[in-house]
Design a protein around this motif. Structure first.
Motif, PDB file in Angstrom:
ATOM      1  N   LEU A 151       0.836  -1.199   0.000  1.00  0.00           N
ATOM      2  CA  LEU A 151       0.000   0.000   0.000  1.00  0.00           C
ATOM      3  C   LEU A 151       0.867   1.243   0.000  1.00  0.00           C
ATOM      4  N   THR A 152       0.743   2.054  -1.049  1.00  0.00           N
ATOM      5  CA  THR A 152       1.405   3.356  -1.095  1.00  0.00           C
ATOM      6  C   THR A 152       0.374   4.415  -1.477  1.00  0.00           C
ATOM      7  N   VAL A 153      -0.787   4.324  -0.844  1.00  0.00           N
ATOM      8  CA  VAL A 153      -1.901   5.243  -1.122  1.00  0.00           C
ATOM      9  C   VAL A 153      -1.885   6.379  -0.099  1.00  0.00           C
ATOM     10  N   PRO A 154      -2.655   7.459  -0.319  1.00  0.00           N
ATOM     11  CA  PRO A 154      -2.710   8.553   0.660  1.00  0.00           C
ATOM     12  C   PRO A 154      -3.235   8.079   2.014  1.00  0.00           C
ATOM     13  N   TRP A 174       2.079  -4.850   3.229  1.00  0.00           N
ATOM     14  CA  TRP A 174       3.315  -4.080   3.413  1.00  0.00           C
ATOM     15  C   TRP A 174       2.903  -2.630   3.242  1.00  0.00           C
ATOM     16  N   ASN A 175       2.829  -1.906   4.348  1.00  0.00           N
ATOM     17  CA  ASN A 175       2.126  -0.636   4.398  1.00  0.00           C
ATOM     18  C   ASN A 175       3.089   0.539   4.481  1.00  0.00           C
ATOM     19  N   PHE A 176       3.100   1.362   3.424  1.00  0.00           N
ATOM     20  CA  PHE A 176       3.957   2.542   3.365  1.00  0.00           C
ATOM     21  C   PHE A 176       3.157   3.842   3.507  1.00  0.00           C
ATOM     22  N   THR A 177       1.950   3.765   4.030  1.00  0.00           N
ATOM     23  CA  THR A 177       1.092   4.956   4.068  1.00  0.00           C
ATOM     24  C   THR A 177       1.373   5.871   5.255  1.00  0.00           C
ATOM     25  N   ASN A 178       2.255   5.461   6.155  1.00  0.00           N
ATOM     26  CA  ASN A 178       2.574   6.219   7.369  1.00  0.00           C
ATOM     27  C   ASN A 178       1.378   6.303   8.311  1.00  0.00           C
ATOM     28  N   VAL A 179       0.459   5.339   8.191  1.00  0.00           N
ATOM     29  CA  VAL A 179      -0.661   5.176   9.114  1.00  0.00           C
ATOM     30  C   VAL A 179      -0.536   3.776   9.710  1.00  0.00           C
ATOM     31  N   GLU A 180      -0.722   3.662  10.993  1.00  0.00           N
ATOM     32  CA  GLU A 180      -0.631   2.363  11.660  1.00  0.00           C
ATOM     33  C   GLU A 180      -1.934   1.600  11.415  1.00  0.00           C
ATOM     34  N   LEU A 181      -1.931   0.750  10.424  1.00  0.00           N
ATOM     35  CA  LEU A 181      -3.132   0.011  10.059  1.00  0.00           C
ATOM     36  C   LEU A 181      -3.362  -1.147  11.027  1.00  0.00           C
ATOM     37  N   ALA A 182      -4.638  -1.525  11.170  1.00  0.00           N
ATOM     38  CA  ALA A 182      -4.985  -2.599  12.094  1.00  0.00           C
ATOM     39  C   ALA A 182      -6.219  -3.330  11.593  1.00  0.00           C
ATOM     40  N   PHE A 190       0.134  -7.031   9.303  1.00  0.00           N
ATOM     41  CA  PHE A 190       0.606  -5.763   8.752  1.00  0.00           C
ATOM     42  C   PHE A 190       2.082  -5.578   9.078  1.00  0.00           C
ATOM     43  N   GLU A 191       2.825  -5.114   8.108  1.00  0.00           N
ATOM     44  CA  GLU A 191       4.170  -4.594   8.345  1.00  0.00           C
ATOM     45  C   GLU A 191       4.101  -3.116   8.007  1.00  0.00           C
ATOM     46  N   ASN A 192       3.967  -2.295   9.056  1.00  0.00           N
ATOM     47  CA  ASN A 192       3.789  -0.858   8.887  1.00  0.00           C
ATOM     48  C   ASN A 192       5.157  -0.179   8.836  1.00  0.00           C
ATOM     49  N   ILE A 193       5.491   0.414   7.697  1.00  0.00           N
ATOM     50  CA  ILE A 193       6.792   1.036   7.492  1.00  0.00           C
ATOM     51  C   ILE A 193       6.674   2.537   7.741  1.00  0.00           C
TER      52      ILE A 193
END
Length: 209
Positions: A151-154, A174-182, A190-193
């Motif tokens: 994920l590289t969405v807003p 693999w989450n690049f959105t800078n939001v802590e997804l749950a 989730f791997e929150n980057i």
């Protein structure tokens, strides 16, 4: 035999071991002791032996570890031999850079498709990966095996997007959105980057040598 309840700290060290052992293989090194491996990585020999014991018995007393065999074993633990299938949602600057430069295949992932809303991207190919319209996403997931979504969405749409994808059956992000997804579902991972976290960690170390 793999132990239950392996700590996150141990799991996060496994890729470091894999990377270090890959470098050693490339240097032609055949065997290494836990002491020498620890010196290379800045980890104590006892910590290395303790980490490896979570997954079975590796190495021989008086010999150490056979580098290629240990690399292969850790690679199997990490799943690099499983050929996971991955799609990317969001092909802006970051998504484009990942598709162009990240060695997905070396970590056991095949990138099958990317999705975006920008008309100038839809229908193009980025490093042999086709970019489709978001309207095609649900159909693609129904028809293809998808293990992980990048994920590289807003930020504003990140959690809603993840929730919709979970409803479609996706269990790895693999989450690049800078939001802590749950998620309420424990099987969803989730791997929150957070790039800022890494930079701030460096800032602390620079200020506190």
């Amino acid at each position: 035999m793999k132990k239950d309840n392996i700590s996150d700290a141990v799991i996060r060290r496994l890729p470091r071991y894999y990377r270090q052992l890959t470098d050693l293989c490339n240097q032609g090194i055949v065997r290494i002791s836990s002491q020498s491996l620890g010196q290379e990585m800045g980890i104590t020999a006892s910590q290395i032996r303790q980490d490896f014991s979570c997954f079975g018995e590796f190495g021989q007393q008086g010999y150490g570890y056979h580098v290629e065999e240990l690399r292969r074993e850790i690679g199997q633990i990490l799943g690099v031999d499983k050929d996971h299938h991955l799609i990317m949602i969001g092909v802006g600057n970051l998504g484009h850079a990942l598709l162009q430069n990240f060695p997905f295949a070396q970590t056991g992932f095949t990138v099958d498709a990317a999705f975006d809303v920008a008309p100038n991207l839809i229908g193009t190919m980025i490093n042999n990966v086709p970019v489709y319209a978001m309207a095609d996403l649900a159909g693609f997931i129904r028809e293809h095996k998808v293990d992980v979504v990048v994920l590289t969405v807003p930020q504003s749409v990140a959690q809603d997007m993840a929730t919709s994808l979970i409803e479609m059956g996706i269990k790895g992000f693999w989450n690049f959105t800078n939001v802590e997804l749950a998620s309420e579902f424990p099987e969803v991972k989730f791997e929150n980057i957070h790039f800022a976290d890494s930079l701030l960690t460096l800032s602390y170390r620079v200020e506190n040598p």
